[in-house]
Scaffold this motif. Structure first.
Motif, PDB file in Angstrom:
ATOM      1  N   ILE A  50     -12.573  -0.879  -4.370  1.00 26.33           N
ATOM      2  CA  ILE A  50     -11.327  -0.424  -3.759  1.00 26.33           C
ATOM      3  C   ILE A  50     -10.460   0.245  -4.828  1.00 26.33           C
ATOM      4  CG2 ILE A  50      -9.263  -1.188  -2.470  1.00 26.33           C
ATOM      5  CD1 ILE A  50     -11.307  -3.862  -2.235  1.00 26.33           C
ATOM      6  N   PRO A  51     -10.061   1.501  -4.586  1.00 29.40           N
ATOM      7  CA  PRO A  51      -9.175   2.151  -5.570  1.00 29.40           C
ATOM      8  C   PRO A  51      -7.769   1.556  -5.526  1.00 29.40           C
ATOM      9  CG  PRO A  51      -9.814   3.696  -3.794  1.00 29.40           C
ATOM     10  CD  PRO A  51     -10.425   2.388  -3.471  1.00 29.40           C
ATOM     11  N   VAL A  52      -7.195   1.335  -6.713  1.00 35.51           N
ATOM     12  CA  VAL A  52      -5.872   0.673  -6.796  1.00 35.51           C
ATOM     13  C   VAL A  52      -4.983   1.387  -7.818  1.00 35.51           C
ATOM     14  CG1 VAL A  52      -6.761  -1.627  -6.209  1.00 35.51           C
ATOM     15  CG2 VAL A  52      -6.690  -0.912  -8.609  1.00 35.51           C
ATOM     16  N   THR A  53      -3.677   1.100  -7.703  1.00 29.94           N
ATOM     17  CA  THR A  53      -2.734   1.565  -8.742  1.00 29.94           C
ATOM     18  C   THR A  53      -2.055   0.351  -9.368  1.00 29.94           C
ATOM     19  OG1 THR A  53      -0.983   1.744  -7.110  1.00 29.94           O
ATOM     20  CG2 THR A  53      -2.147   3.775  -7.656  1.00 29.94           C
ATOM     21  N   PHE A  54      -1.530   0.546 -10.560  1.00 32.36           N
ATOM     22  CA  PHE A  54      -0.694  -0.475 -11.200  1.00 32.36           C
ATOM     23  C   PHE A  54       0.728  -0.289 -10.683  1.00 32.36           C
ATOM     24  CE2 PHE A  54      -3.818   0.330 -14.750  1.00 32.36           C
ATOM     25  CZ  PHE A  54      -4.506  -0.853 -14.572  1.00 32.36           C
ATOM     26  N   THR A  55       1.411  -1.374 -10.333  1.00 34.25           N
ATOM     27  CA  THR A  55       2.814  -1.256  -9.917  1.00 34.25           C
ATOM     28  C   THR A  55       3.711  -1.559 -11.118  1.00 34.25           C
ATOM     29  OG1 THR A  55       3.163  -3.567  -9.391  1.00 34.25           O
ATOM     30  CG2 THR A  55       2.149  -2.207  -7.664  1.00 34.25           C
ATOM     31  N   ASN A  56       5.013  -1.327 -10.952  1.00 36.87           N
ATOM     32  CA  ASN A  56       5.956  -1.642 -12.028  1.00 36.87           C
ATOM     33  C   ASN A  56       6.134  -3.143 -12.215  1.00 36.87           C
ATOM     34  OD1 ASN A  56       6.375   1.003 -12.555  1.00 36.87           O
ATOM     35  ND2 ASN A  56       8.109   1.191 -11.148  1.00 36.87           N
ATOM     36  N   GLU A  57       5.705  -3.924 -11.231  1.00 37.80           N
ATOM     37  CA  GLU A  57       5.849  -5.393 -11.323  1.00 37.80           C
ATOM     38  C   GLU A  57       4.603  -6.042 -11.920  1.00 37.80           C
ATOM     39  OE1 GLU A  57       6.783  -3.907  -8.117  1.00 37.80           O
ATOM     40  OE2 GLU A  57       8.737  -3.758  -9.112  1.00 37.80           O
ATOM     41  N   GLU A  58       3.768  -5.257 -12.590  1.00 38.07           N
ATOM     42  CA  GLU A  58       2.525  -5.776 -13.179  1.00 38.07           C
ATOM     43  C   GLU A  58       1.639  -6.442 -12.134  1.00 38.07           C
ATOM     44  OE1 GLU A  58       3.385  -7.945 -16.755  1.00 38.07           O
ATOM     45  OE2 GLU A  58       4.420  -6.208 -17.609  1.00 38.07           O
ATOM     46  N   THR A  59       1.510  -5.757 -11.006  1.00 39.34           N
ATOM     47  CA  THR A  59       0.574  -6.192  -9.968  1.00 39.34           C
ATOM     48  C   THR A  59      -0.288  -4.989  -9.589  1.00 39.34           C
ATOM     49  OG1 THR A  59       2.161  -5.656  -8.248  1.00 39.34           O
ATOM     50  CG2 THR A  59       2.137  -7.942  -8.990  1.00 39.34           C
ATOM     51  N   ILE A  60      -1.208  -5.239  -8.670  1.00 38.71           N
ATOM     52  CA  ILE A  60      -2.170  -4.222  -8.259  1.00 38.71           C
ATOM     53  C   ILE A  60      -1.975  -3.892  -6.790  1.00 38.71           C
ATOM     54  CG2 ILE A  60      -4.651  -4.039  -7.700  1.00 38.71           C
ATOM     55  CD1 ILE A  60      -3.791  -3.448 -10.590  1.00 38.71           C
ATOM     56  N   MET A  61      -1.894  -2.609  -6.494  1.00 45.85           N
ATOM     57  CA  MET A  61      -1.683  -2.164  -5.114  1.00 45.85           C
ATOM     58  C   MET A  61      -2.861  -1.268  -4.700  1.00 45.85           C
ATOM     59  SD  MET A  61       0.392  -2.161  -2.557  1.00 45.85           S
ATOM     60  CE  MET A  61       2.109  -2.392  -2.943  1.00 45.85           C
ATOM     61  N   PRO A  62      -3.597  -1.637  -3.644  1.00 44.84           N
ATOM     62  CA  PRO A  62      -4.644  -0.722  -3.166  1.00 44.84           C
ATOM     63  C   PRO A  62      -4.005   0.603  -2.753  1.00 44.84           C
ATOM     64  CG  PRO A  62      -4.862  -2.884  -2.142  1.00 44.84           C
ATOM     65  CD  PRO A  62      -3.544  -2.885  -2.861  1.00 44.84           C
ATOM     66  N   VAL A  63      -4.665   1.721  -3.041  1.00 38.69           N
ATOM     67  CA  VAL A  63      -4.124   3.011  -2.596  1.00 38.69           C
ATOM     68  C   VAL A  63      -4.578   3.252  -1.161  1.00 38.69           C
ATOM     69  CG1 VAL A  63      -4.120   4.021  -4.917  1.00 38.69           C
ATOM     70  CG2 VAL A  63      -6.078   4.391  -3.446  1.00 38.69           C
ATOM     71  N   GLU A  64      -3.879   4.123  -0.469  1.00 35.53           N
ATOM     72  CA  GLU A  64      -4.306   4.472   0.881  1.00 35.53           C
ATOM     73  C   GLU A  64      -5.690   5.106   0.769  1.00 35.53           C
ATOM     74  OE1 GLU A  64      -1.459   6.790   3.083  1.00 35.53           O
ATOM     75  OE2 GLU A  64      -3.018   7.370   4.522  1.00 35.53           O
ATOM     76  N   TYR A  65      -6.625   4.560   1.492  1.00 34.68           N
ATOM     77  CA  TYR A  65      -8.015   4.953   1.289  1.00 34.68           C
ATOM     78  C   TYR A  65      -8.734   4.972   2.632  1.00 34.68           C
ATOM     79  CZ  TYR A  65     -12.866   4.427  -0.319  1.00 34.68           C
ATOM     80  OH  TYR A  65     -14.209   4.569  -0.514  1.00 34.68           O
ATOM     81  N   HIS A  66      -9.147   6.163   3.062  1.00 37.17           N
ATOM     82  CA  HIS A  66      -9.749   6.293   4.395  1.00 37.17           C
ATOM     83  C   HIS A  66     -11.270   6.244   4.359  1.00 37.17           C
ATOM     84  CE1 HIS A  66      -5.928   8.916   5.027  1.00 37.17           C
ATOM     85  NE2 HIS A  66      -5.646   7.648   5.023  1.00 37.17           N
ATOM     86  N   GLY A  67     -11.847   6.078   3.174  1.00 36.77           N
ATOM     87  CA  GLY A  67     -13.312   6.008   3.113  1.00 36.77           C
ATOM     88  C   GLY A  67     -13.880   6.965   2.092  1.00 36.77           C
ATOM     89  N   SER A  68     -15.197   7.019   2.066  1.00 36.80           N
ATOM     90  CA  SER A  68     -15.881   7.642   0.939  1.00 36.80           C
ATOM     91  C   SER A  68     -15.714   9.161   0.837  1.00 36.80           C
ATOM     92  CB  SER A  68     -17.365   7.283   0.971  1.00 36.80           C
ATOM     93  OG  SER A  68     -17.900   7.580   2.234  1.00 36.80           O
TER      94      SER A  68
END
Ligand code: AMP
Ligand code: MG
Length: 391
Positions: free
Chosen positions: A340-358
């Motif tokens: 699952i592709p993710v981004t780093f947030t400013n709160e030092e957590t991980i947020m999945p990016v909007e991802y509709h598939g391959s």
């Protein structure tokens, strides 16, 4: 269908290290050293000043000091320092005999012509001693090092101008698909631009291997077969994208077998990237990657990259950080390992990016990393610590 971990082991165990060659050190960025690099000199080769200032005897620093010489970098001092004397000295210049410290110019005052006074009560020695970094004969870079800019500085320092490195794997790329047009063309209705080939070229370059692109081939057995033979002839590795699913025009595996490639797997329990295949022949390796660009990107990252690094003699291990999930992540079907592709947030957590598939390549444009969710696991809870692999 095999597990990702099994596929990884098969791929890595099939990798062999290529031979070595000697190259100009200026062109060695991202190459992997095939031999230890040994220093032919002491570093530094002489005791020198770390500061612009005045070289003197520590026991005289409270006294007025007479300047007896100015020592520039690259010159040998003519005079040695005696009681209540100093020499003006530049950073990197040789320390004169008799001196045991250098007073920083910022902490001195000129009193009268050719005399100075120190304005502090104590000083560091501000001296860089002969061979405190490296002794002649020391190993300065180890075999297996992937060369970064700082390593090029080291090669220059020890005069290793023609280092031995492992030969770069040559990687042929073929894109298959009747629907594909090159990026300089405007796709007609029912066509799409070939993005995979260019993504792969960049991924191969980033690893430090040599991409050779063989263009788009139509979904025709004969055309693909002929291109495959050509690409195998002049490359160590062949990557083919598209045509590995189960559609009516997906006959890549059949073609590879005709080309004497032994297929070791053709389906992996991952999402995305299930129709990933892998095969070998004598000194040739084949990866069949799915046509969808996210699948292709990830399977290159997870399987092809470690494989190419091993061929290059580099002991690669991916960089992971452990961080908590910012939100809950749920999936219905847990039959495969998911990425699952993710981004780093400013709160030092991980947020999945909007991802509709391959096919959703745009999602990767925002991703900082990918996380994994194991087979039979449906939920990553909010706050759950996950391993994030930087991409
Ligand atoms: P295939 O593996 O040939 O069944 O292709 C799976 C999907 O990926 C299809 O939607 C293709 O149109 C798409 N695709 C195949 N090759 C490429 C490529 N080189 N660049 C972008 N998309 C592609
Ligand atoms: Mg296709």
């Amino acid at each position: 269908m095999i597990l990702f971990e099994e596929a990884y082991d098969i791929v890595i165990n099939s990798a062999y290290t290529l031979g070595k060659e000697q190259i100009d050190f200026k062109n060695s960025l991202n190459r992997v050293l095939a031999k230890d690099v040994v220093s032919d000199i002491e570093i530094p080769p002489f005791t020198k000043s770390a500061m612009d200032g005045y070289a003197c005897r520590r026991k005289d620093i409270k006294k007025e000091l007479e300047i007896i010489e100015t020592i520039r970098a690259g010159k040998i001092p003519k005079k040695s320092i005696s009681k209540n004397q100093c020499s003006k000295i530049m950073t990197g210049a040789m320390l004169p005999q008799g001196a045991d410290c250098v007073l920083m110019v910022e902490h001195t005052k000129e009193t009268e012509d050719n005399k100075i006074c120190y304005t502090k009560s104590d000083t560091n020695d501000n001296i860089i001693y002969k061979n405190e970094d490296v002794k002649s004969g020391d190993i300065v870079l180890k075999k297996g090092t992937k060369i970064k800019p700082q390593h090029i500085a080291m090669l220059a320092t020890v005069g290793c101008i023609r280092p031995f490195v492992i030969r770069q794997p040559k990687v042929g790329i073929i894109s298959t698909g009747d629907e594909l047009v090159e990026p300089n063309k405007k796709p007609k209705l029912s066509q799409i631009r070939n993005s995979n080939a260019y993504q792969l070229i960049a991924q191969i370059q980033q690893v430090g291997a040599i991409p050779n692109y063989f263009g788009i081939t139509k979904d025709s057995k004969d055309i693909i077969y002929n291109t495959v033979l050509k690409a195998l002839h002049s490359n160590d590795v062949l990557i083919l994208t598209g045509g590995v699913s189960m559609g009516d025009f997906d006959f890549v595996l059949e073609i590879m077998e005709k080309a004497n490639i032994k297929i070791l797997f053709n389906k992996v329990a991952v999402k995305p990237g299930k129709p990933t295949s892998f095969g070998i022949a004598k000194n040739k390796t084949f990866f069949g990657l799915p046509g969808n660009p996210v699948s292709s990107f990830l399977q290159f990252e997870l399987l092809v990259k470690p494989f190419l690094y091993k061929m290059m003699g580099f002991d690669y291990s991916p960089f992971y950080v452990k961080l908590p999930m910012a939100v809950e992540y749920k999936r219905k079907n847990a039959a495969r390992k998911s990425f699952i592709p993710v981004t780093f947030t400013n709160e030092e957590t991980i947020m999945p990016v909007e991802y509709h598939g391959s096919a959703h390549i745009h999602s990767l444009s925002y991703a900082d990393g990918i996380i994994f969710i194991q087979i039979n696991k449906n939920i990553l809870k909010k706050g759950e610590i996950v391993n994030v692999r930087r991409i």
